[in-house]
Design a protein around this motif. Sequence first.
Motif, PDB file in Angstrom:
ATOM      1  N   PRO A   1       0.583  -0.600   0.250  1.00  0.00           N
ATOM      2  CA  PRO A   1       0.234   0.058  -0.384  1.00  0.00           C
ATOM      3  C   PRO A   1       1.101   1.383  -0.294  1.00  0.00           C
ATOM      4  O   PRO A   1       0.254   2.215  -0.512  1.00  0.00           O
ATOM      5  CB  PRO A   1      -0.552  -0.189   1.272  1.00  0.00           C
ATOM      6  CG  PRO A   1      -1.240  -1.307   1.555  1.00  0.00           C
ATOM      7  CD  PRO A   1       0.423  -2.118   1.221  1.00  0.00           C
ATOM      8  N   SER A   2       2.530   1.144   0.233  1.00  0.00           N
ATOM      9  CA  SER A   2       2.744   2.396   0.772  1.00  0.00           C
ATOM     10  C   SER A   2       3.346   2.805  -0.817  1.00  0.00           C
ATOM     11  O   SER A   2       3.781   3.837  -0.951  1.00  0.00           O
ATOM     12  CB  SER A   2       4.331   1.979   0.884  1.00  0.00           C
ATOM     13  OG  SER A   2       4.904   1.027   1.336  1.00  0.00           O
TER      14      SER A   2
ATOM     15  N   TYR B   1      12.662   5.935   9.744  1.00  0.00           N
ATOM     16  CA  TYR B   1      13.487   5.911  11.309  1.00  0.00           C
ATOM     17  C   TYR B   1      12.667   7.041  11.748  1.00  0.00           C
ATOM     18  O   TYR B   1      12.580   7.521  12.956  1.00  0.00           O
ATOM     19  CB  TYR B   1      14.981   6.364  10.924  1.00  0.00           C
ATOM     20  CG  TYR B   1      15.698   4.922  10.915  1.00  0.00           C
ATOM     21  CD1 TYR B   1      15.356   4.357  12.025  1.00  0.00           C
ATOM     22  CD2 TYR B   1      16.367   4.133   9.622  1.00  0.00           C
ATOM     23  CE1 TYR B   1      16.727   3.279  12.306  1.00  0.00           C
ATOM     24  CE2 TYR B   1      16.418   2.639   9.516  1.00  0.00           C
ATOM     25  CZ  TYR B   1      16.805   2.625  11.214  1.00  0.00           C
ATOM     26  OH  TYR B   1      17.415   0.885  10.994  1.00  0.00           O
ATOM     27  N   LYS B   2      12.478   8.060  10.809  1.00  0.00           N
ATOM     28  CA  LYS B   2      11.937   9.407  12.022  1.00  0.00           C
ATOM     29  C   LYS B   2      10.731   9.429  12.209  1.00  0.00           C
ATOM     30  O   LYS B   2      10.211   9.926  12.927  1.00  0.00           O
ATOM     31  CB  LYS B   2      12.076  10.642  10.171  1.00  0.00           C
ATOM     32  CG  LYS B   2      11.285  12.094  11.419  1.00  0.00           C
ATOM     33  CD  LYS B   2      11.255  12.860   9.646  1.00  0.00           C
ATOM     34  CE  LYS B   2      11.149  14.541  10.869  1.00  0.00           C
ATOM     35  NZ  LYS B   2      11.477  15.638   9.517  1.00  0.00           N
TER      36      LYS B   2
ATOM     37  N   ASP C   1       4.544   5.712  10.627  1.00  0.00           N
ATOM     38  CA  ASP C   1       3.659   6.973  10.899  1.00  0.00           C
ATOM     39  C   ASP C   1       3.314   7.780  10.140  1.00  0.00           C
ATOM     40  O   ASP C   1       3.843   8.779  10.632  1.00  0.00           O
ATOM     41  CB  ASP C   1       3.353   6.881  12.672  1.00  0.00           C
ATOM     42  CG  ASP C   1       2.406   7.643  12.973  1.00  0.00           C
ATOM     43  OD1 ASP C   1       0.541   7.697  11.550  1.00  0.00           O
ATOM     44  OD2 ASP C   1       1.670   8.197  13.891  1.00  0.00           O
ATOM     45  N   PHE C   2       3.424   7.731   8.451  1.00  0.00           N
ATOM     46  CA  PHE C   2       3.627   9.257   7.851  1.00  0.00           C
ATOM     47  C   PHE C   2       2.568   9.740   8.144  1.00  0.00           C
ATOM     48  O   PHE C   2       1.220   9.920   8.083  1.00  0.00           O
ATOM     49  CB  PHE C   2       4.016   8.671   6.537  1.00  0.00           C
ATOM     50  CG  PHE C   2       5.151   8.199   6.376  1.00  0.00           C
ATOM     51  CD1 PHE C   2       7.059   8.252   6.477  1.00  0.00           C
ATOM     52  CD2 PHE C   2       4.830   6.738   5.965  1.00  0.00           C
ATOM     53  CE1 PHE C   2       7.323   7.561   7.194  1.00  0.00           C
ATOM     54  CE2 PHE C   2       6.212   6.959   5.684  1.00  0.00           C
ATOM     55  CZ  PHE C   2       7.554   6.626   6.105  1.00  0.00           C
TER      56      PHE C   2
ATOM     57  N   ASN D   1      -0.164  13.858   4.201  1.00  0.00           N
ATOM     58  CA  ASN D   1      -0.073  14.869   3.284  1.00  0.00           C
ATOM     59  C   ASN D   1       1.580  14.043   2.506  1.00  0.00           C
ATOM     60  O   ASN D   1       1.127  13.373   1.272  1.00  0.00           O
ATOM     61  CB  ASN D   1       0.776  16.147   3.637  1.00  0.00           C
ATOM     62  CG  ASN D   1       0.917  16.341   2.130  1.00  0.00           C
ATOM     63  OD1 ASN D   1       0.168  16.566   1.029  1.00  0.00           O
ATOM     64  ND2 ASN D   1       2.111  17.056   2.275  1.00  0.00           N
ATOM     65  N   LEU D   2       2.594  13.032   3.484  1.00  0.00           N
ATOM     66  CA  LEU D   2       3.357  12.876   3.444  1.00  0.00           C
ATOM     67  C   LEU D   2       3.265  11.185   2.492  1.00  0.00           C
ATOM     68  O   LEU D   2       4.183  10.925   1.492  1.00  0.00           O
ATOM     69  CB  LEU D   2       4.906  13.008   4.389  1.00  0.00           C
ATOM     70  CG  LEU D   2       5.848  12.108   3.514  1.00  0.00           C
ATOM     71  CD1 LEU D   2       6.705  12.979   3.108  1.00  0.00           C
ATOM     72  CD2 LEU D   2       6.604  12.334   5.353  1.00  0.00           C
ATOM     73  N   SER D   3       2.392  10.228   3.597  1.00  0.00           N
ATOM     74  CA  SER D   3       2.486   9.077   3.105  1.00  0.00           C
ATOM     75  C   SER D   3       1.465   9.332   1.463  1.00  0.00           C
ATOM     76  O   SER D   3       2.099   8.512  -0.069  1.00  0.00           O
ATOM     77  CB  SER D   3       1.280   8.310   3.162  1.00  0.00           C
ATOM     78  OG  SER D   3       0.909   7.178   3.298  1.00  0.00           O
TER      79      SER D   3
END
Length: 220
Positions: A112-113, A158-159, A163-164, A167-169
């Motif tokens: 999914p990512s 890592y950051k 759990d992105f 918007n970033l995902s």
Amino acid sequence: MEDWNHFLLPYQQAVDELKVKLRGMRKQFRDLNQHEPIEFVTGRVKPVDSIKEKMTRRKVQEDRLEQDMQDIAGLRIMCQFVEDIYQVVDLLRKRTDMTILEERDYISNEKPSGYRSYHIVIEYPVQMVGGEKKILAEIQVRTLAMNFWATIEHSLNYKYQGDFPENLSQRLQRAAEAAFSLDKEMSEIREEIQEAQSLFSYGKGPGNDEPDTTKEDQNS
């Protein structure tokens, strides 16, 4: 675990041996003046801190570590084209020095990512002074574009610990699709590219005065 160095020794030996063997496959294609489906090979043993973190996250018991953690020894095979990935997988299936236990095709069935790669879990026999020891290792086969995306996503993970922000995902998913579109475009002109590379590699192209340098030397 009382002695991690002792525990990881056969895994390091497996990685070292497999890198030599997989790079040898590439050289065989070169010696035959054929297209090399393997661009380059890397490998690593998972760091102890990463093993401990995964044991906690996946609830892996110490006495089950060898059986339940498949990627302590990890190899990565980089390819130019998607078609090369499946050719490499077929070559690995024919080998008698390893046993394939599991295959996961995340190219035809991406996560999914947006993650794409072909994962193979193998059982590999390592010859130790005390006798043969069979260990699990994971081989990932992917294109350069897939690897670029996966490397960036891994760093961001890592950051954000997986759990992105939404918007970033979404942007990562769009980037994954863009990378795969690039792979598909390159596949469309694959024959032209391979012909040009053949001319360049074997000194038939104009201005090719530089000696050939292997990708293994460049990426070791």
